[in-house]
Motif scaffolding. Structure first.
Motif, PDB file in Angstrom:
ATOM      1  N   LYS B 108      -0.777   9.574  -1.674  1.00 29.11           N
ATOM      2  CA  LYS B 108      -0.424   8.806  -0.397  1.00 29.11           C
ATOM      3  C   LYS B 108      -1.589   7.702  -0.271  1.00 29.11           C
ATOM      4  O   LYS B 108      -1.021   6.530  -0.195  1.00 29.11           O
ATOM      5  N   CYS B 109      -2.663   7.951  -0.133  1.00 29.36           N
ATOM      6  CA  CYS B 109      -3.726   7.005   0.241  1.00 29.36           C
ATOM      7  C   CYS B 109      -3.957   6.086  -0.990  1.00 29.36           C
ATOM      8  O   CYS B 109      -4.136   4.878  -0.852  1.00 29.36           O
ATOM      9  N   ASP B 110      -4.021   6.711  -1.986  1.00 30.05           N
ATOM     10  CA  ASP B 110      -4.259   5.799  -3.358  1.00 30.05           C
ATOM     11  C   ASP B 110      -3.089   4.875  -3.649  1.00 30.05           C
ATOM     12  O   ASP B 110      -3.653   3.663  -3.699  1.00 30.05           O
ATOM     13  N   CYS B 111      -1.833   5.224  -3.418  1.00 28.31           N
ATOM     14  CA  CYS B 111      -0.632   4.252  -3.796  1.00 28.31           C
ATOM     15  C   CYS B 111      -0.820   3.413  -2.502  1.00 28.31           C
ATOM     16  O   CYS B 111      -0.378   2.003  -2.656  1.00 28.31           O
ATOM     17  N   ALA B 112      -1.397   3.682  -1.301  1.00 31.86           N
ATOM     18  CA  ALA B 112      -1.117   2.813  -0.097  1.00 31.86           C
ATOM     19  C   ALA B 112      -2.288   1.858  -0.309  1.00 31.86           C
ATOM     20  O   ALA B 112      -2.174   0.714  -0.148  1.00 31.86           O
ATOM     21  N   ASN B 113      -3.731   2.425  -0.663  1.00 31.45           N
ATOM     22  CA  ASN B 113      -4.814   1.402  -0.875  1.00 31.45           C
ATOM     23  C   ASN B 113      -4.783   0.520  -2.041  1.00 31.45           C
ATOM     24  O   ASN B 113      -5.466  -0.556  -1.806  1.00 31.45           O
ATOM     25  N   PHE B 114      -3.937   0.701  -2.879  1.00 31.64           N
ATOM     26  CA  PHE B 114      -3.969   0.158  -4.011  1.00 31.64           C
ATOM     27  C   PHE B 114      -3.690  -1.398  -3.887  1.00 31.64           C
ATOM     28  O   PHE B 114      -4.208  -2.305  -4.433  1.00 31.64           O
ATOM     29  N   LEU B 115      -2.879  -1.553  -2.725  1.00 29.31           N
ATOM     30  CA  LEU B 115      -2.432  -2.978  -2.554  1.00 29.31           C
ATOM     31  C   LEU B 115      -3.820  -3.709  -1.982  1.00 29.31           C
ATOM     32  O   LEU B 115      -3.531  -4.949  -1.980  1.00 29.31           O
ATOM     33  N   ASP B 116      -4.644  -3.321  -1.265  1.00 26.84           N
ATOM     34  CA  ASP B 116      -5.885  -3.850  -1.064  1.00 26.84           C
ATOM     35  C   ASP B 116      -6.366  -4.854  -2.328  1.00 26.84           C
ATOM     36  O   ASP B 116      -7.040  -5.962  -1.770  1.00 26.84           O
ATOM     37  N   ILE B 117      -6.454  -4.318  -3.407  1.00 24.20           N
ATOM     38  CA  ILE B 117      -6.966  -5.117  -4.648  1.00 24.20           C
ATOM     39  C   ILE B 117      -6.004  -6.214  -5.105  1.00 24.20           C
ATOM     40  O   ILE B 117      -6.201  -6.861  -6.183  1.00 24.20           O
ATOM     41  N   LEU B 118      -4.773  -6.256  -4.631  1.00 21.17           N
ATOM     42  CA  LEU B 118      -3.674  -7.186  -5.048  1.00 21.17           C
ATOM     43  C   LEU B 118      -3.829  -8.308  -4.091  1.00 21.17           C
ATOM     44  O   LEU B 118      -4.002  -8.209  -2.795  1.00 21.17           O
ATOM     45  N   GLY B 119      -3.317  -9.172  -4.693  1.00 22.81           N
ATOM     46  CA  GLY B 119      -3.069 -10.477  -3.827  1.00 22.81           C
ATOM     47  C   GLY B 119      -1.649 -10.858  -3.253  1.00 22.81           C
ATOM     48  O   GLY B 119      -1.021  -9.921  -3.319  1.00 22.81           O
ATOM     49  N   THR B 120      -1.577 -11.947  -2.850  1.00 24.70           N
ATOM     50  CA  THR B 120      -0.377 -12.363  -2.111  1.00 24.70           C
ATOM     51  C   THR B 120       0.627 -12.929  -3.028  1.00 24.70           C
ATOM     52  O   THR B 120       0.017 -13.268  -4.215  1.00 24.70           O
ATOM     53  N   GLY B 121       1.923 -13.081  -3.092  1.00 23.66           N
ATOM     54  CA  GLY B 121       2.687 -13.978  -3.954  1.00 23.66           C
ATOM     55  C   GLY B 121       3.094 -12.939  -4.976  1.00 23.66           C
ATOM     56  O   GLY B 121       3.702 -13.590  -5.856  1.00 23.66           O
ATOM     57  N   ASN B 122       3.179 -11.688  -4.904  1.00 21.09           N
ATOM     58  CA  ASN B 122       3.417 -10.913  -6.198  1.00 21.09           C
ATOM     59  C   ASN B 122       4.987 -10.403  -5.707  1.00 21.09           C
ATOM     60  O   ASN B 122       5.511 -10.211  -4.790  1.00 21.09           O
ATOM     61  N   ARG B 123       5.751 -10.585  -6.908  1.00 22.90           N
ATOM     62  CA  ARG B 123       7.236 -10.031  -6.897  1.00 22.90           C
ATOM     63  C   ARG B 123       7.166  -8.378  -7.256  1.00 22.90           C
ATOM     64  O   ARG B 123       6.826  -8.117  -8.407  1.00 22.90           O
ATOM     65  N   ILE B 124       7.854  -7.575  -6.447  1.00 26.89           N
ATOM     66  CA  ILE B 124       7.606  -6.345  -6.330  1.00 26.89           C
ATOM     67  C   ILE B 124       8.883  -5.637  -6.551  1.00 26.89           C
ATOM     68  O   ILE B 124       9.972  -6.118  -6.242  1.00 26.89           O
ATOM     69  N   LEU B 125       9.038  -4.730  -7.633  1.00 28.45           N
ATOM     70  CA  LEU B 125      10.072  -3.727  -7.919  1.00 28.45           C
ATOM     71  C   LEU B 125       9.890  -2.480  -7.480  1.00 28.45           C
ATOM     72  O   LEU B 125       8.866  -1.892  -7.953  1.00 28.45           O
ATOM     73  N   MET B 126      10.642  -1.671  -6.936  1.00 34.11           N
ATOM     74  CA  MET B 126      10.921  -0.293  -6.551  1.00 34.11           C
ATOM     75  C   MET B 126      12.298   0.102  -6.610  1.00 34.11           C
ATOM     76  O   MET B 126      13.176  -0.473  -6.394  1.00 34.11           O
ATOM     77  N   PRO B 127      12.317   1.611  -7.039  1.00 33.62           N
ATOM     78  CA  PRO B 127      13.800   1.978  -6.985  1.00 33.62           C
ATOM     79  C   PRO B 127      14.189   2.310  -5.693  1.00 33.62           C
ATOM     80  O   PRO B 127      13.445   2.091  -4.682  1.00 33.62           O
ATOM     81  N   ASP B 128      15.482   2.640  -5.268  1.00 32.73           N
ATOM     82  CA  ASP B 128      16.036   3.010  -3.921  1.00 32.73           C
ATOM     83  C   ASP B 128      17.110   4.114  -4.467  1.00 32.73           C
ATOM     84  O   ASP B 128      17.832   3.734  -5.293  1.00 32.73           O
ATOM     85  N   PRO B 129      16.819   5.290  -4.106  1.00 35.67           N
ATOM     86  CA  PRO B 129      16.154   5.776  -2.933  1.00 35.67           C
ATOM     87  C   PRO B 129      14.630   5.634  -3.439  1.00 35.67           C
ATOM     88  O   PRO B 129      14.292   5.803  -4.765  1.00 35.67           O
ATOM     89  N   VAL B 130      13.652   5.941  -2.595  1.00 33.80           N
ATOM     90  CA  VAL B 130      12.503   5.704  -2.797  1.00 33.80           C
ATOM     91  C   VAL B 130      11.483   6.396  -1.645  1.00 33.80           C
ATOM     92  O   VAL B 130      12.145   6.425  -0.560  1.00 33.80           O
ATOM     93  N   TYR B 131      10.316   6.744  -1.978  1.00 34.11           N
ATOM     94  CA  TYR B 131       8.997   7.457  -1.306  1.00 34.11           C
ATOM     95  C   TYR B 131       8.715   6.275  -0.330  1.00 34.11           C
ATOM     96  O   TYR B 131       8.387   5.491  -0.523  1.00 34.11           O
ATOM     97  N   PRO B 132       9.047   6.476   0.989  1.00 31.63           N
ATOM     98  CA  PRO B 132       8.808   5.247   1.967  1.00 31.63           C
ATOM     99  C   PRO B 132       7.570   4.611   2.120  1.00 31.63           C
ATOM    100  O   PRO B 132       7.623   3.367   2.233  1.00 31.63           O
ATOM    101  N   VAL B 133       6.605   5.290   1.533  1.00 32.82           N
ATOM    102  CA  VAL B 133       5.087   4.793   1.662  1.00 32.82           C
ATOM    103  C   VAL B 133       4.917   3.646   0.765  1.00 32.82           C
ATOM    104  O   VAL B 133       4.265   2.483   1.063  1.00 32.82           O
ATOM    105  N   TYR B 134       5.807   3.427  -0.323  1.00 35.91           N
ATOM    106  CA  TYR B 134       5.722   2.504  -1.190  1.00 35.91           C
ATOM    107  C   TYR B 134       6.334   1.248  -0.298  1.00 35.91           C
ATOM    108  O   TYR B 134       5.572   0.066  -0.608  1.00 35.91           O
ATOM    109  N   ALA B 135       7.420   1.431   0.231  1.00 31.97           N
ATOM    110  CA  ALA B 135       7.853   0.285   0.945  1.00 31.97           C
ATOM    111  C   ALA B 135       7.229  -0.185   2.180  1.00 31.97           C
ATOM    112  O   ALA B 135       6.950  -1.246   2.416  1.00 31.97           O
ATOM    113  N   ASP B 136       6.811   0.667   3.110  1.00 30.04           N
ATOM    114  CA  ASP B 136       6.181   0.454   4.177  1.00 30.04           C
ATOM    115  C   ASP B 136       5.014  -0.189   3.967  1.00 30.04           C
ATOM    116  O   ASP B 136       4.485  -1.199   4.638  1.00 30.04           O
ATOM    117  N   THR B 137       4.019   0.144   2.816  1.00 28.27           N
ATOM    118  CA  THR B 137       2.782  -0.385   2.685  1.00 28.27           C
ATOM    119  C   THR B 137       2.978  -1.712   2.331  1.00 28.27           C
ATOM    120  O   THR B 137       1.947  -2.604   2.471  1.00 28.27           O
TER     121      THR B 137
END
Lengths: 401, 401
Positions: B108-137
């Motif tokens: 949970k920490c890793d997938c949340a923290n990973f966004l720290d090293i990514l910048g702004t302006g990324n186009r993001i894809l995720m499935p639905d339904p999904v583990y809420p942490v991906y979307a919330d972070t």
């Protein structure tokens, strides 16, 4: 391709301890017959208190049986630990509630992660010299309005709030790493007053409070009335209980502490930190939380006193050796670090090389903590008694030579 | 006053499990004579493997003596654990190096923290339904260009890469939480191909890989040639070793995985994650890392197999009960979750109430995982055998009634 965080390229290389290692290795290779004593690192050397060891074994046994096994714990920490921590604050006259305590895996993480809940455009103040994580995490977050307050021997490395300059976010650490300085009640009150007048938030790092020996020196920012509206406090079990390898600390976030929206509307910090931790963190290892709880038991408190007294005796010995050599320093009275002025004309790295080559003692160059650390070096008291006595006699030999 | 992160106010309230608790409490109060069995939570119930218990006790004893005490560990994990993890990858034919493994306190920490090293302006894809942490972070990080790929019974809740739409960052989780779906080699290869054509990065969550039973289903994204240039993988000891309360996982970041600067220049992800972890994290508890190492011992592997086999027998029992009732579902074959279609005409919450009131069984409403989860509910196999058998017989009674 995913855009990366451009701010990472603005970081200066994290070379301090790598460069120390490189120089020590080179010296040892060139002088295989000479012994070297390390006296620079802020990591504890003594074993965990027995109360913590017992609590760990007991918790591990609980994890071995279905009836007592614990899975996911509460994100913010078990009630037993939050309560023990808050009770300690209340026993010292501060009205901290259990749910204002957020248990974490260490102060470094807390002070780094705290920027997650803060926005852009904040004016940030921090002392120089400073724990590098405060500065680096602001670079990572893209915060460019960062001002440094000069620490000097004249102000005892406790800079006063600036007269003119308003700030939104202030980093304070007392007892201080790297200087060992402590702030008096009046000095902290001046900061709380400044923060309240400017509606600023103070991040108060009290990781070393257990080393305070002088009566009247505040152990917590919350000893200052009004601080609960303008401060959060980070503490750690790393240095009191020796948990550097176990990983546990906590952050006190009063419900009255406020930030603001872009439109100026005040917003409580507490629910934001609560949401941050629930979403991005999954709590601290259960046996480790039981070990932390044991620190608050009567036995645990006595054993922690024994540990910190041991290190502070190391500080006294080092201080006497420095005085005997006529070397000017601060710290080592209420903190596990001594901050020593280099011999006239020597930079921090000159002094590092001098002490390594002439005495075989490894120190930490002050310039590694910021521009105002130039001309100083840090000695750590976290060492065995034998090593500290060895360092003292090496210093004495240096004076004779 | 410090500006707060405005993005936090765009988060939807995290009410799913709170609302479940509220409804269960209300039901119990109104029906004190009825027993309730919880079958919705993804937390393990069985004790830790004996090999881990022994490793924990041994490590705790090491912490009790000066000679064997360990203070700060390496920020990225001890070599003994990084090596054991990487060896396991290499044994399965993947060329992962020890220093491509970053030990953490959980996925949970890793997938949340990973966004720290990514910048702004990324186009993001995720499935639905999904583990809420991906979307919330992503909301927290201010990423607004987030697209969802519809999971349906028709595509087996394994959405294919979109034909037209390019993305920069893709979240994939197989075996999937909440649906229990797994991706075949061909399906994963299509994603790797899509990522390479679009220069996108895949965050692959493999937290449940230990539950895969069907031969040929990939356990790691790195089984797909070329994935090392476009993917990082998160794994956890939470579900294989039952470490939900101990806290340990890891992230595999190949040195070949690339992001890009704003000017289009390619940049390796590995040094950025390394710096992020060194600056904001202080490593995992030493005894916990020894427990994780024990999972890779012969005894540990056998005991983990025993644990996952136990839970997968729960899955088989639940699956049989669902089939006997004629209820359509997926999952439960290679994953510890069963994803069940609600009785015609019932929403996820209708079905939740129906099962609670008629059978005293607590489930997790699928709508809590996204819009496409509506009309489904999740059953978890993490339970004692007695509870699972109880749930099965309650389902059978429901069909008779």
């Amino acid at each position: 391709m995913a855009f990366v965080n451009e701010n990472y390229f603005k970081l200066s290389p994290s070379y301090l301890f790598a460069e120390i290692s490189r120089r020590v290795d080179a010296f040892k290779k060139a002088n295989p017959q000479k012994s070297v004593v390390r006296c620079g690192i802020g990591d504890v050397t003594e074993p965990l208190p027995q109360a913590c060891i017992e609590a760990l074994h007991k918790a591990v046994d609980e994890m071995a049986a279905r009836e007592t096994f614990r899975g996911y714990g509460p994100d913010h920490g078990y009630d037993f630990l939050r309560h023990a921590i808050a009770e300690e604050y209340r026993a010292r006259g501060m009205s901290i509630e259990d749910d204002e305590i957020f248990v974490s895996d260490g102060s470094k993480c807390d002070c780094a992660n705290f920027l997650d809940i803060l926005g852009t455009g904040n004016r940030i103040l921090m002392p120089d010299p400073v724990y590098p994580v405060y500065a680096d995490t602001n670079v990572m977050a893209g915060n460019t309005d960062v001002s440094f307050l000069d620490g000097t021997l004249e102000n005892g490395f406790v800079p006063a709030p600036p007269k003119e300059k308003p700030a939104d976010l202030i980093y304070l650490c007392f007892p201080n790493n790297p200087t060992g300085a402590v702030a008096t009640r009046e000095q902290l009150a001046a900061w709380v007053d400044y923060a309240r007048r400017n509606n600023a938030l103070i991040l108060f790092d009290a990781a070393y409070e257990a080393f305070i020996r002088t009566p009247g020196i505040p152990h917590s920012i919350f000893e200052i009335p009004g601080a609960e509206t303008c401060a959060v406090e980070m503490r750690s079990f790393s240095k009191n209980g020796g948990f550097t390898g176990l990983r546990c600390g906590f952050c006190v976030v009063p419900k009255a502490a406020m930030g603001r929206r872009k439109d100026g509307k005040a917003e409580a910090i507490h629910p934001l930190w609560s949401r941050r931790q629930s979403t991005k963190f999954n709590g601290v290892s259960y046996p480790v939380q039981r070990a932390a709880e044991a620190i608050y038991s009567a036995k645990g408190k006595a054993q922690v006193s024994g540990l910190t007294d041991f290190y502070m005796e190391n500080a006294r010995l080092l201080g006497s050796a420095l005085k005997a050599n006529g070397w000017e320093f601060i710290g080592g009275v209420d903190a596990p670090y001594l901050w020593v002025k280099c011999i006239a004309g020597k930079t921090s790295w000159d002094m590092f090389s001098y002490l390594l080559e002439q005495a075989g003692v490894v120190t930490t160059p002050g310039s590694g903590f910021g521009a105002k650390g130039e001309g100083y070096f840090r000695l750590s008291v976290f060492n065995s008694r034998a090593n500290i006595e060895d360092v003292c006699s090496r210093f004495a030999d240096l004076a004779k030579a």
